[in-house]
Structures are given as structure tokens and as C-alpha cells.
Scaffold this motif. Structure first.
Motif, PDB file in Angstrom:
ATOM      1  N   SER A  55       0.830  -1.206   0.000  1.00 21.55           N
ATOM      2  CA  SER A  55       0.000   0.000   0.000  1.00 21.55           C
ATOM      3  C   SER A  55       0.865   1.256   0.000  1.00 21.55           C
ATOM      4  O   SER A  55       0.623   2.201  -0.770  1.00 21.55           O
ATOM      5  CB  SER A  55      -0.931  -0.010   1.220  1.00 21.55           C
ATOM      6  OG  SER A  55      -1.758   1.130   1.229  1.00 21.55           O
ATOM      7  N   PHE A  56       1.903   1.262   0.840  1.00 25.01           N
ATOM      8  CA  PHE A  56       2.765   2.443   0.931  1.00 25.01           C
ATOM      9  C   PHE A  56       3.498   2.697  -0.399  1.00 25.01           C
ATOM     10  O   PHE A  56       3.557   3.847  -0.880  1.00 25.01           O
ATOM     11  CB  PHE A  56       3.797   2.280   2.053  1.00 25.01           C
ATOM     12  CG  PHE A  56       3.202   2.082   3.423  1.00 25.01           C
ATOM     13  CD1 PHE A  56       1.986   2.656   3.758  1.00 25.01           C
ATOM     14  CD2 PHE A  56       3.840   1.292   4.377  1.00 25.01           C
ATOM     15  CE1 PHE A  56       1.425   2.470   5.015  1.00 25.01           C
ATOM     16  CE2 PHE A  56       3.303   1.102   5.635  1.00 25.01           C
ATOM     17  CZ  PHE A  56       2.084   1.688   5.956  1.00 25.01           C
ATOM     18  N   GLY A  62       1.533   6.815  -7.221  1.00 29.65           N
ATOM     19  CA  GLY A  62       0.380   7.532  -7.771  1.00 29.65           C
ATOM     20  C   GLY A  62      -0.921   6.746  -7.806  1.00 29.65           C
ATOM     21  O   GLY A  62      -1.926   7.239  -8.336  1.00 29.65           O
ATOM     22  N   TYR A  63      -0.924   5.538  -7.256  1.00 29.48           N
ATOM     23  CA  TYR A  63      -2.156   4.739  -7.228  1.00 29.48           C
ATOM     24  C   TYR A  63      -2.960   5.042  -5.963  1.00 29.48           C
ATOM     25  O   TYR A  63      -2.382   5.316  -4.901  1.00 29.48           O
ATOM     26  CB  TYR A  63      -1.830   3.244  -7.238  1.00 29.48           C
ATOM     27  CG  TYR A  63      -1.279   2.724  -8.536  1.00 29.48           C
ATOM     28  CD1 TYR A  63      -2.118   2.312  -9.560  1.00 29.48           C
ATOM     29  CD2 TYR A  63       0.108   2.643  -8.728  1.00 29.48           C
ATOM     30  CE1 TYR A  63      -1.593   1.824 -10.757  1.00 29.48           C
ATOM     31  CE2 TYR A  63       0.637   2.165  -9.917  1.00 29.48           C
ATOM     32  CZ  TYR A  63      -0.216   1.754 -10.919  1.00 29.48           C
ATOM     33  OH  TYR A  63       0.292   1.279 -12.102  1.00 29.48           O
ATOM     34  N   GLU A  64      -4.272   4.987  -6.088  1.00 29.87           N
ATOM     35  CA  GLU A  64      -5.120   4.931  -4.902  1.00 29.87           C
ATOM     36  C   GLU A  64      -5.105   3.494  -4.410  1.00 29.87           C
ATOM     37  O   GLU A  64      -5.271   2.562  -5.216  1.00 29.87           O
ATOM     38  CB  GLU A  64      -6.562   5.333  -5.240  1.00 29.87           C
ATOM     39  CG  GLU A  64      -6.826   6.787  -5.056  1.00 29.87           C
ATOM     40  CD  GLU A  64      -8.324   7.108  -5.128  1.00 29.87           C
ATOM     41  OE1 GLU A  64      -8.652   8.274  -4.969  1.00 29.87           O
ATOM     42  OE2 GLU A  64      -9.137   6.194  -5.347  1.00 29.87           O
ATOM     43  N   THR A  65      -4.889   3.299  -3.128  1.00 23.14           N
ATOM     44  CA  THR A  65      -4.822   1.933  -2.600  1.00 23.14           C
ATOM     45  C   THR A  65      -6.098   1.608  -1.841  1.00 23.14           C
ATOM     46  O   THR A  65      -6.558   2.381  -0.998  1.00 23.14           O
ATOM     47  CB  THR A  65      -3.595   1.761  -1.695  1.00 23.14           C
ATOM     48  OG1 THR A  65      -3.634   2.730  -0.653  1.00 23.14           O
ATOM     49  CG2 THR A  65      -2.306   1.914  -2.487  1.00 23.14           C
ATOM     50  N   ILE A  66      -6.646   0.437  -2.157  1.00 23.02           N
ATOM     51  CA  ILE A  66      -7.887  -0.030  -1.535  1.00 23.02           C
ATOM     52  C   ILE A  66      -7.563  -1.322  -0.800  1.00 23.02           C
ATOM     53  O   ILE A  66      -7.160  -2.322  -1.420  1.00 23.02           O
ATOM     54  CB  ILE A  66      -8.972  -0.292  -2.597  1.00 23.02           C
ATOM     55  CG1 ILE A  66      -9.256   0.989  -3.382  1.00 23.02           C
ATOM     56  CG2 ILE A  66     -10.233  -0.843  -1.968  1.00 23.02           C
ATOM     57  CD1 ILE A  66      -9.931   0.735  -4.713  1.00 23.02           C
ATOM     58  N   THR A  81      -3.274   3.720   6.552  1.00 23.45           N
ATOM     59  CA  THR A  81      -2.464   2.785   5.746  1.00 23.45           C
ATOM     60  C   THR A  81      -2.849   2.830   4.272  1.00 23.45           C
ATOM     61  O   THR A  81      -1.993   2.783   3.390  1.00 23.45           O
ATOM     62  CB  THR A  81      -2.605   1.351   6.290  1.00 23.45           C
ATOM     63  OG1 THR A  81      -2.093   1.316   7.614  1.00 23.45           O
ATOM     64  CG2 THR A  81      -1.845   0.351   5.430  1.00 23.45           C
ATOM     65  N   SER A  82      -4.137   2.909   3.973  1.00 29.28           N
ATOM     66  CA  SER A  82      -4.602   2.905   2.583  1.00 29.28           C
ATOM     67  C   SER A  82      -5.536   4.088   2.354  1.00 29.28           C
ATOM     68  O   SER A  82      -5.924   4.790   3.292  1.00 29.28           O
ATOM     69  CB  SER A  82      -5.328   1.588   2.285  1.00 29.28           C
ATOM     70  OG  SER A  82      -6.395   1.410   3.208  1.00 29.28           O
ATOM     71  N   ASP A  83      -5.906   4.307   1.089  1.00 25.57           N
ATOM     72  CA  ASP A  83      -6.849   5.396   0.779  1.00 25.57           C
ATOM     73  C   ASP A  83      -8.274   5.031   1.165  1.00 25.57           C
ATOM     74  O   ASP A  83      -9.052   5.895   1.564  1.00 25.57           O
ATOM     75  CB  ASP A  83      -6.772   5.734  -0.714  1.00 25.57           C
ATOM     76  CG  ASP A  83      -5.438   6.369  -1.076  1.00 25.57           C
ATOM     77  OD1 ASP A  83      -5.167   7.481  -0.572  1.00 25.57           O
ATOM     78  OD2 ASP A  83      -4.661   5.750  -1.819  1.00 25.57           O
ATOM     79  N   ARG A  84      -8.616   3.748   1.012  1.00 23.72           N
ATOM     80  CA  ARG A  84      -9.933   3.293   1.445  1.00 23.72           C
ATOM     81  C   ARG A  84      -9.813   1.875   1.987  1.00 23.72           C
ATOM     82  O   ARG A  84      -9.032   1.064   1.467  1.00 23.72           O
ATOM     83  CB  ARG A  84     -10.949   3.312   0.285  1.00 23.72           C
ATOM     84  CG  ARG A  84     -11.441   4.703  -0.035  1.00 23.72           C
ATOM     85  CD  ARG A  84     -12.618   4.690  -0.990  1.00 23.72           C
ATOM     86  NE  ARG A  84     -12.280   4.280  -2.330  1.00 23.72           N
ATOM     87  CZ  ARG A  84     -11.544   4.996  -3.181  1.00 23.72           C
ATOM     88  NH1 ARG A  84     -11.058   6.164  -2.797  1.00 23.72           N
ATOM     89  NH2 ARG A  84     -11.284   4.567  -4.403  1.00 23.72           N
ATOM     90  N   LEU A  85     -10.586   1.579   3.018  1.00 21.87           N
ATOM     91  CA  LEU A  85     -10.590   0.245   3.622  1.00 21.87           C
ATOM     92  C   LEU A  85     -11.993  -0.344   3.553  1.00 21.87           C
ATOM     93  O   LEU A  85     -12.959   0.289   3.994  1.00 21.87           O
ATOM     94  CB  LEU A  85     -10.149   0.317   5.085  1.00 21.87           C
ATOM     95  CG  LEU A  85     -10.406  -0.953   5.914  1.00 21.87           C
ATOM     96  CD1 LEU A  85      -9.493  -2.089   5.456  1.00 21.87           C
ATOM     97  CD2 LEU A  85     -10.200  -0.690   7.400  1.00 21.87           C
TER      98      LEU A  85
END
Length: 551
Positions: A55-56, A62-66, A81-85
Motif C-alpha cells: 500500500s505504501f 500515484g495509485y489509490e490503494t484499496i 495505511t490505505s486510501d480506502r478500507l
């Protein structure tokens, strides 16, 4: 969490009620990371480490992490930790619902252990049915390659093509089939279900009666999930290898770990060392060659773990897992190279050359990983290790030599090694020849040796001075009394036959209650005497882990 601070990561929970979805979806490139689900033995935070680092690193690209995970006890479900959980179970239905909401560019399934790996083929079938224009793809090693590595018959074909040896083996879907395989390859055999993690329901079987009990009671045999049966390689050294590969077929070995306990102890319970301590150049060359060949043959993109058994100069492959293994955090910290981050970048399409990893890292120090076992919390349990995983954590010791590194690892795991006192030795007949050099070393270090009748006779035959102590049924004072009176400071006890099993269990349980260090393998005893020798010679010193990473 209770509005104590601003949460930067929206937490989503699904419901089957009608109404507007609160998921806010952007048009940025996105990657979905499947976590490991609830913590349990065999599937712990080692995998969560990989999910977090993925995720980091991908967020930096440049990615959104889910993140998809249902475990509140992990860092991957933290607020930043992420953009959305998505706090959801790791099931096909739940994951597909999230895909249809987010339409991520990629899905990473090889960082969460066996749980998301089981979803590889179902997810691939669904994505394939949506047509070429569907934006979501599984990143990294293909589900087809994952299935080949998991399927014993398909995997054997690959090994035959590459001329890589494996122990004599077979698969069975019934007791009759298992009996036929066992008679062909000869006892002892290791039996286990396919598609499991943590060696769950794995046993070493020595007779037809034990095999029948296993097939009848220990497992539910299903045609889709047959039982795997392997020849048990006695007194073999087990070796773990982690490797990383990219889309161009470049393979770099991350670390070669030599296990301290022999093959037959689950890799999650065994202490191990980077670098290796006893492997010959020829064996290492064969291990490196086989690892690269297999990674290329399976078209691995990302991480891969292979377990070998070395018996003399023969190398056998035990299993290969085209995913992150529980050793990745250990290898990363031992070498100073963040392999989980690098693997996530290779899965996004970068090459190893682009991310600056072109050769196996070499360091001047020794790093020893030790398992943390939960026996002290369960006083009634037997502490003997076997092929089914029992540890609930791990620690690492680093120093300039093996003895000091192992001593640090034991200290971190809660074991305080004695520097003097009395060592009680009791081994089965099979282990007696191998324990003699270890006992001689303890005697040279100034320890008094005591042993039960059979072991005492063998020790005296080798010219080792030792005193007799009574077994439990021979009268008082016996070994149990000596443990309770704190007259014993270290115990070497390898499991004996059926007759002595009850005595052994009682000794080991009492040891646990009175916090006496207990060693149940000959290899573990060798490592222990090496650690005590180092501790006697000079006190331990401490350095920051970053200092070791620079050497």
C-alpha cells in the motif's frame, strides 16, 4: 475510532439493504490489496506486513490503494495505511461486490497468505467472463501458475521437465489409496491435506494403524482436496528460499535461510539463519539454479517461496508457493532490502533493473529468526514440535556470529539461557549418536551432566562424565523432583517411543511450569550450546538495525 482524531481512510462496511451507496469512487488509477483476514496460527501479521508495504509503495507511485481485510488487530486496517478500507470477509462474493463498486486497475492476491490465494481462480474466471475491455486485472503471478504450484500432479510435471528432485510421494483420496502409497514409498511418511496453510492437520505417520487413524479422524477426505503423502526425510536440513521475479523473467534470490531444526518441524516453528551455516557450495549452486528455473517456469511475477530438504549432498524440493511467505519480513529486516515494496512495484509492471535490484543481497552479519511459542499460556500442552504449526509470532537476533545472534533471538523469545549449572539429557535411541558431541561441548563449558539409565550408559561409553537420575517410575528423588527443586537448569529431551511418551509429556509440562529452558531437537541443542559459549566469552552488545543494514 470513537472520533478521537481525524480518520484519513474511509472505512466501508457492506449491507444488503436497499439505498444509496456511501462509497466515494474516484477516477484515479486504483489497486486493490486483499489481506489475510483474522489472525490465527499459520496466518498472522507477517502477511499483514506485506500488505502494508504494498500500500505504501503503490501510493507513492500515484495509485489509490484499496485495502480489503476484516481484521481490526492489524496495521493494514489502520486509519492511514490505505486510501480506502473495505472491512469485509475475504470471500468471492464480497470481493466481487467491491470490484463492481471500485473497478480497480489491479488486484494483488499474493500478499495475504493462503486466504486470498484460494480466490485466485474464481476471481480470474469472473474477470475473464467480463470481456477484454473490463479494466480490472489480477496483478503478479497468474492464477493458472498459482494453481499449478498448489496442484500436486501438475507441479510434479513441471519438476520432471526441469529434472528437480522431490521426495518419493503420492496423493490419495481414500484410506485404501493412502495405504498403497505408503507401502510403495515406505514409512515414515508425512501426510497432509492439500490447499492448507500452517501445516494444519499435517502429521508424520510411522505405521498402517496411525495412517488409518489419520485418514478416518484427522481429516475429511474430499475428492477435490486429496491427501498429499511424502516420504519423511529423517535428519535432513530444511532450507527456505525467498525470491523475486519481474515480467521479463529476471529472478533475484532474496535470501537463503537454513533451518536450525531438521525437516519435519514446521518452517513457521523452526529457528533459521541468514546466511546459511552448513550448506556446501555444490548444494547452494543447485538450490539457486533450481529456484531460478522454477520461478521462470511458473512465470512468477512478484514473490515466491520454495522449501528444500538437504540430505547429505542431495537436494529435494518440498514445496513451492508463488506468493509472499511468512519469512519476507524477516528477510527484509535481515538484509535491509524492502522486498514486499519491491514486489508490489514489479507487479505494477516495473522491472527489477528499474527498481535497482539486480543481485542477491549479501551481508557481513548473521540474523537468526526464532519462533515465539504460546505454551506458557497453555500449561497443559505438550511442547514437542512437529509438522503442524504452533507458533504465534517470531523474533530476530542479529550479531557478528551465529552463537551471539541465536542467543539474542532466544532472549527476545523469552528464553533465558543458563551460563552454568546442570544439564539433564534424555534422548531416544535414534538420537543418541548425534547428541554425544553436544553433551561433550556442555561438559567443556563447565556444566554438570545428568541422565537417565539408557542415555547415561551411552554417555559413559563415549567417555563423558555424567550422573544417574531416576525416571518417574523408578522411585524418588526422580527427574521431576529435581526440576521442582531447581536442581536442573537446562533440559535436552527428544521424544521417545510409546512407553516413555507419558513420562516425557509430564517432564516437558513441569519444565514449562518452572520456566526451565527445554530443547526437544538435536539441532536446537547444537545451536543452544553455541549461544551459551558465546555468552560465556563476552557480554552481548546492541546496535541499531540500520547499522547492520549498511554492512
Amino acid at each position: 475510532c470513537a472520533a478521537e482524531f481525524e480518520a484519513y481512510t474511509p472505512y466501508y462496511y457492506s449491507t444488503y439493504e436497499e439505498g444509496e451507496s456511501e462509497a466515494t469512487v474516484s477516477d484515479k488509477p486504483k489497486v486493490m490489496i486483499l489481506g489475510g483476514g483474522p489472525n490465527r496460527i499459520g496466518q498472522g501479521i507477517e502477511f499483514d506486513y506485506c500488505c502494508c508495504h504494498a500500500s505504501f509503495s503503490l501510493r507513492n507511485e500515484g495509485y489509490e490503494t484499496i485495502m480489503v481485510n476484516s481484521n481490526p488487530e492489524t496495521v493494514s486496517t489502520d486509519y492511514d495505511t490505505s486510501d480506502r478500507l473495505y472491512f469485509e470477509p475475504l470471500t468471492k462474493e464480497d470481493v466481487l461486490n467491491i470490484i463492481e463498486t471500485e473497478y480497480p486497475n489491479g488486484i494483488i492476491i499474493q500478499f495475504g497468505g493462503q486466504t486470498p490465494l484460494k480466490l485466485a481462480v474464481p476471481l480470474e474466471n469472473y474477470l475473464g467472463s467480463q470481456g477484454e475491455s473490463f479494466p480490472t486485472k489480477i496483478w503478479g503471478t497468474t492464477p493458472e501458475s498459482i494453481d499449478i504450484a498448489e496442484d500436486r500432479e501438475k507441479f510434479e510435471q513441471i519438476l520432471d521437465q526441469l529434472a528437480i528432485s522431490q521426495p518419493p510421494n503420492g496423493i490419495a483420496r481414500s484410506y485404501e489409496g493412502a495405504l498403497a502409497v505408503a507401502n510403495r514409498i515406505q514409512y515414515p511418511v508425512v501426510v497432509r491435506p492439500s490447499y492448507v496453510l500452517g501445516g494444519r492437520a499435517m502429521e508424520i505417520v510411522y505405521s498402517d494403524e496411525e495412517l488409518e487413524r489419520y485418514m478416518t479422524f484427522a481429516v475429511q477426505v474430499e475428492p477435490e482436496h486429496p491427501i498429499l503423502i511424502d516420504k519423511f526425510l529423517e535428519n535432513a536440513v530444511e532450507v527456505d528460499v525467498d525470491a523475486i521475479a519481474d515480467k521479463e523473467g529476471t529472478v533475484v534470490i532474496a535470501g537463503i535461510m537454513e533451518h536450525i531444526e531438521q525437516a519435519g518441524i514446521h518452517s513457521g516453528d523452526s529457528a533459521c539463519s541468514i546466511p546459511y551455516t552448513s550448506l556446501t557450495d555444490d548444494v547452494l549452486k543447485l538450490i539457486r539454479t533450481s529456484t531460478v528455473q522454477l520461478a521462470k517456469s511458473l512465470n512468477v511475477v512478484g514473490l515466491m517461496n520454495i522449501q528444500y530438504a538437504v540430505q547429505g549432498d542431495k537436494v529435494y524440493i518440498l514445496e513451492a508457493n508463488p506468493r509472499a511467505s511468512r519469512t519476507i519480513p524477516y528477510v527484509s529486516k535481515a538484509t535491509g532490502v524492502p522486498f514486499a515494496k519491491m514486489a508490489s512495484l514489479t507487479m505494477s509492471g516495473k522491472t527489477l533493473k528499474e527498481i535497482g535490484l539486480t543481485e542477491e543481497p549479501k551481508r557481513q552479519h548473521v540474523a537468526v529468526k526464532e519462533a515465539v511459542l504460546p505454551f506458557k499460556k497453555f500449561p497443559g500442552t505438550d511442547t514437542i514440535l512437529g509438522p503442524e504449526m504452533r507458533s504465534t509470532g517470531e523474533v530476530m537476533g542479529i550479531d557478528a556470529d551465529f552463537g551471539r545472534a541465536f542467543a539474542k533471538a532466544e532472549l527476545a523469545a523469552g528464553e533465558v539461557l543458563p551460563l552454568s549449572g546442570t544439564v539433564f539429557v534424555s534422548t531416544n535411541d535414534r538420537d543418541k549418536p548425534y547428541v554425544m558431541p553436544v553433551v561433550k561441548d556442555f561438559a567443556k563449558l563447565g556444566f554438570k551432566i545428568i541422565a537417565t539409565e539408557g542415555t547415561l550408559a551411552a554417555l559413559r561409553k563415549e567417555g563423558i562424565k555424567a550422573d544417574l537420575i531416576l525416571k518417574l517410575h523408578q522411585g524418588r528423588p526422580n527427574v521431576l523432583d529435581a526440576i521442582k527443586n531447581k536442581q536442573i537448569h537446562l533440559i535436552i529431551n527428544t521424544p521417545s517411543g510409546q512407553d516413555a511418551r507419558e513420562d516425557g509429556i509430564l517432564i516437558r509440562r513441569t519444565c514449562l511450569a518452572y520456566k526451565i529452558p527445554l530443547v526437544t531437537t538435536i539441532a536446537g541443542a547444537r545451536a543452544t550450546v553455541s549461544a551459551i559459549r558465546s555468552l560465556q566469552s563476552q557480554p552481548l552488545d546492541v546496535k541499531a538495525i540500520q547499522e547492520y543494514a549498511m554492512t
